[in-house]
Design a protein around this motif. Structure first.
Motif, short mmCIF file in Angstrom:
data_model
loop_
_atom_site.label_atom_id
_atom_site.label_comp_id
_atom_site.label_asym_id
_atom_site.label_seq_id
_atom_site.Cartn_x
_atom_site.Cartn_y
_atom_site.Cartn_z
N ALA A 13 0.83 -1.21 0.00
CA ALA A 13 0.00 0.00 0.00
C ALA A 13 0.86 1.25 0.00
CB ALA A 13 -0.92 0.00 1.22
N MET A 14 1.93 1.26 0.78
CA MET A 14 2.79 2.43 0.83
C MET A 14 3.45 2.70 -0.52
SD MET A 14 2.55 3.78 3.84
CE MET A 14 3.99 4.83 4.05
N ARG A 15 3.82 1.64 -1.22
CA ARG A 15 4.44 1.82 -2.54
C ARG A 15 3.43 2.38 -3.54
NH1 ARG A 15 7.28 -3.10 -0.99
NH2 ARG A 15 5.84 -4.45 -2.11
N LEU A 16 2.18 1.91 -3.46
CA LEU A 16 1.16 2.41 -4.36
C LEU A 16 0.78 3.86 -4.04
CD1 LEU A 16 -1.19 -0.70 -4.67
CD2 LEU A 16 0.15 0.34 -6.51
N ILE A 17 0.69 4.19 -2.77
CA ILE A 17 0.39 5.57 -2.38
C ILE A 17 1.48 6.50 -2.88
CG2 ILE A 17 0.14 7.14 -0.42
CD1 ILE A 17 -1.17 4.78 1.09
#
Length: 499
Positions: free
Chosen positions: A88-92
């Protein structure tokens, strides 16, 4: 969990290795800083520690104007981990929330919005909206300070829903209005041109149509070695390395761009020519990935240097980085092109694909004239036209088709195990190709290629047994950084062949 005493010691020693790993909020001033902030160390009772800038902002702190905590390298934890929070952090970071909303983020990850929110709050102290809002404010500040775009256009380009929301957020995060931030940046830039210290400016003024900024990283970092790796593999028409500048085209959600990355001391100077300013967040994230700028080289070197076989290489070249990619789909296609041929031959074949199926740029820069062919285009053409043997024609076409329809996912939030498994289901894709794609397209720091010919030669140069089973067994002591060890082994093979 953060150890408060360890964090306070890091703040007291201004240890830049912790920049981006945690943030300190000072209750007596209401600001939050990076650990290396040069300001006087606060009293212990006046300092609080936070896992993300968004968490510090949620607690009511605004960003320090002196140390610019929003410009720190990202936490290396999200590169290492493969769980839903890291994905999720990479996508955000790639701007998915701004483009698709929280629902789109949750859908990509296969979780409900509630589950995802709970996971992120537990891990980083803020939910996806707050994390995206923090990133949005940094994008807006960059546009304010590096372009002449009207403030209203910047608000929407950065992803804000309204100008009022934009103004309120900027005042909350930075304690200033957008106009004041732009005015202050102009004064600082003028000071640097008249003898001030340019290295104190986190972003730089650029000509119309471009954004120039400094991308921070941790030291040591062998960016020149990474540049050499990319230069040897640069696809004609798409990439080039001129001196110490890496230049390439990038396909972004709202249009193509050309990026230029040049290493300096402690940071990388980036020049980004965008078709649409809404793509700045995604462009920066992809620049950071291709140069591995969120890595923690000190942690990597500590593990690899403990092996007597690798220690001389680590000491000779500290801070070896893992070359990434701006597009997982492109890397998968190039992985197929590189099967059973030399690096030079793969580069030539890729250049022919670019001429035949790439999209010409409206404004070429240097020898960068096209974007790499999109998988939709490659999936729609007759595979017999691909300049390679028939078996690899079929493999390339099938890879493109499965990437195009989503059966294989290689975006920053993809599940690494699932992606490798799905790739190996394609006829003609074996463990070498799927592992290579996993390492470079998905940024997995713990991949090794025991059957690779370069690994065999590198292990022999290191005085180690080159048989695949022995290589695989020895590489266990390099975990969780086997991808970085692979770069050292390949370098050993190159050095041995040159002598």
């Amino acid at each position: 969990m953060l150890d408060d005493e360890l964090c306070y010691r890091a703040v007291g020693s201004r240890d830049s290795r912790f920049d981006g790993i945690f943030y300190s909020g000072v209750t007596s001033t209401g600001i939050y800083c990076r650990p290396s902030c040069p300001a006087r160390t606060p009293k212990r009772e006046n300092i609080r520690f936070y896992r993300s800038a968004a968490e510090a902002q949620s607690a009511g702190f605004r960003a320090c104007r002196r140390c610019r905590p929003d410009t720190t390298p990202g936490s290396p934890e999200w590169n290492v981990r493969a769980d839903v929070t890291a994905r999720a952090m990479r996508l955000i970071a790639d701007g998915v929330v701004d483009r698709e909303g929280v629902h789109g983020l949750a859908d990509r990850l296969g979780y409900s919005e509630r589950q995802l929110h709970r996971s992120l709050v537990d891990e980083v102290g803020a939910g996806p909206l707050r994390l995206a809002r923090s990133q949005r404010s940094h994008t807006a500040r960059t546009l304010l300070e590096t372009t002449t775009l009207p403030i209203t256009e910047i608000a929407f380009a950065a992803g804000f829903a309204s100008v009022r929301q934009f103004n309120d957020t900027m005042r909350e995060v930075y304690g200033s209005t957008p106009t004041a931030l732009r005015t202050r940046a102009a004064k600082v830039a003028g000071k640097s041109r008249t003898g001030g210290r340019a290295e104190d400016i986190a972003v730089c003024q650029g000509p119309a149509g471009t954004v120039q900024l400094r991308l921070a990283h941790r030291r040591p970092a062998d960016i020149l070695g990474l540049l050499q790796f990319l230069a040897v593999r640069a696809v004609p028409g798409v990439e080039e390395v001129v001196g110490t500048t890496y230049r390439r085209s990038v396909s972004l959600p709202h249009g193509p761009a050309v990026v230029e990355l040049t290493p300096a001391t402690g940071w990388v100077h980036a020049v980004i020519r965008l078709t649409d300013p809404r793509d700045l967040t995604a462009a920066v994230a992809r620049c950071r990935r291709v140069f591995d700028l969120d890595a923690d080289p000190g942690a990597v070197d500590a593990v690899l240097g403990s092996d007597p076989a690798l220690r001389p290489l680590v000491e000779a070249t500290p801070g070896t980085l893992l070359p990434g990619t701006v597009d997982g789909h492109e890397l998968a296609i190039r992985g197929v092109l590189g099967q059973q041929v030399s690096v030079a031959a793969a580069r030539t074949i890729a250049g022919r694909l670019v001429v035949a199926h790439g999209k010409p740029l409206d404004a070429p820069v240097g020898t960068v004239t096209h974007t790499f062919p999109h998988v939709d285009e490659l999936a729609s053409v007759d595979p017999a036209t691909f300049p390679m043997p028939r078996s690899r024609q079929r493999t390339l076409h099938e890879v493109a088709a499965r990437l195009a329809d989503g059966r294989v996912r290689l975006d920053p939030g993809a599940d690494r195990d699932a992606a490798e498994r799905e790739l190996q289901e394609i006829p003609g894709i074996g463990p070498w190709t799927s592992s290579y794609v996993r390492m470079r397209a998905l940024g997995d720091p713990d991949v090794f290629l025991p059957t690779d010919l370069g690994v065999k030669h590198g292990m022999q140069a290191l005085g180690l047994e080159p048989a695949p089973n022995a290589v695989a067994e020895h590489s266990q002591r390099w975990r969780p950084w086997r991808s970085y060890a692979l770069m050292h082994v390949w370098a050993a093979a190159t050095n041995a062949s040159a002598t």
